[in-house]
Design a protein around this motif. Structure first.
Motif, PDB file in Angstrom:
ATOM      1  N   CYS A 193      -9.038   1.773  -1.890  1.00  0.00           N
ATOM      2  CA  CYS A 193      -8.658   2.854  -2.035  1.00  0.00           C
ATOM      3  C   CYS A 193      -9.365   3.967  -1.170  1.00  0.00           C
TER       4      CYS A 193
ATOM      5  N   THR B 266     -14.477   6.755   0.838  1.00  0.00           N
ATOM      6  CA  THR B 266     -14.065   5.633  -0.162  1.00  0.00           C
ATOM      7  C   THR B 266     -15.377   5.570  -1.147  1.00  0.00           C
TER       8      THR B 266
ATOM      9  N   TYR C  93       0.697  -1.058  -0.015  1.00  0.00           N
ATOM     10  CA  TYR C  93       0.089   0.001  -0.095  1.00  0.00           C
ATOM     11  C   TYR C  93       0.782   1.430  -0.003  1.00  0.00           C
TER      12      TYR C  93
ATOM     13  N   LEU D  11      -3.340   8.533  -8.842  1.00  0.00           N
ATOM     14  CA  LEU D  11      -3.641   7.252  -9.349  1.00  0.00           C
ATOM     15  C   LEU D  11      -2.908   6.844 -10.502  1.00  0.00           C
TER      16      LEU D  11
ATOM     17  N   ARG E 194      -3.867   4.079  -1.442  1.00  0.00           N
ATOM     18  CA  ARG E 194      -4.102   3.070  -1.971  1.00  0.00           C
ATOM     19  C   ARG E 194      -3.645   1.448  -1.631  1.00  0.00           C
TER      20      ARG E 194
ATOM     21  N   TRP F 219      -9.353   8.120   0.802  1.00  0.00           N
ATOM     22  CA  TRP F 219      -8.898   9.607   0.761  1.00  0.00           C
ATOM     23  C   TRP F 219      -9.631  10.477   1.643  1.00  0.00           C
TER      24      TRP F 219
ATOM     25  N   VAL G  39     -12.471   3.701  -7.436  1.00  0.00           N
ATOM     26  CA  VAL G  39     -11.895   5.144  -7.410  1.00  0.00           C
ATOM     27  C   VAL G  39     -12.909   6.195  -8.227  1.00  0.00           C
TER      28      VAL G  39
ATOM     29  N   ALA H  56      -4.771  -2.070  -7.536  1.00  0.00           N
ATOM     30  CA  ALA H  56      -5.514  -1.579  -6.255  1.00  0.00           C
ATOM     31  C   ALA H  56      -6.813  -2.461  -6.161  1.00  0.00           C
TER      32      ALA H  56
END
Length: 216
Positions: free
Chosen positions: A127, A139, A63, A109, A75, A129, A98, A124
């Motif tokens: 994911c 997510t 990751y 990415l 990721r 953020w 994503v 991946a």
């Protein structure tokens, strides 16, 4: 079932996550004898304006946590996950993985390090953020996970030291990986952000006693 949704709720804020990841890298580099076998690393100059915390277990799982002024992108790839793009006939990302990544973070990415040579797909299975100023990790909102697995996207397996950040969990991991005792007090010292002193270094990686130094 553990998925990215549960993981998102257990992750700390970006600054605490960054500090924890730096501590894991320090512990790994100090406990280990060879940097080639470190699973956890931290690169403060990974790219222009990007810091990267990386994990690679050497068995096909890895990751990256990328810290930027726009936010943080996580990721992860579990090679045994049914959500792996390599588990499909056309090597496509799992639907919804994503799609919701914010515009400001999407360029991350495209990093070549996250694409295997000759394969035009992001490596991946999970994911997450968090944009700068946001109050929660995000997510894919439309993610539907495959049934029949307690950890379908690998997030529980990959991020276990990010969701359980206790000194005891970290100690257990490094003792298992390096197959020798790791002092809990030294682990606590590093996780708390204290300087890595010579004494702590010697405690985490004691010198090997010379065999037969007395003629035995």
């Amino acid at each position: 079932m553990i998925t990215a949704h549960e993981t998102a709720a257990l992750l700390p804020d970006p600054e605490r996550l960054r500090a924890h990841l730096r501590a894991l890298a320090v512990l790994d580099a100090t406990i280990g004898d060879d940097p080639r076998f470190c699973q956890y690393t931290f690169d403060a100059a990974w790219g222009p304006g990007v810091e990267a915390a990386l994990m690679d277990n050497g068995s096909g799982d890895d990751y990256a946590v990328l810290f930027t002024s726009a936010g943080v992108l996580i990721r992860g790839f579990d090679h045994e996950s049914r959500m792996s793009p390599y588990g499909t006939d056309d090597e496509q990302l799992w639907p919804g993985l994503v799609d919701d990544v914010p515009t400001a973070l999407r360029p991350l990415l495209d990093e070549p390090a996250f694409h295997d040579e000759g394969v035009d797909v992001l490596r991946a299975t999970v994911c997450l953020w968090r944009e700068t100023g946001d109050t929660a990790w995000r997510t894919g909102s439309a993610l539907a996970f495959p049934a029949g697995s307690e950890d379908p996207d690998g997030s529980g397996f990959l991020f276990r030291l990010l969701t359980d950040r206790s000194p005891e969990a970290v100690q257990a991991h490094f003792e298992d990986y390096y197959e020798r005792p790791v002092p809990l007090d030294a682990v606590r010292h590093v996780l708390a952000g204290h300087p890595l002193t010579p004494a702590i270094t010697a405690t985490l990686n004691p010198p090997v006693e010379q065999v037969g130094r007395d003629g035995g």
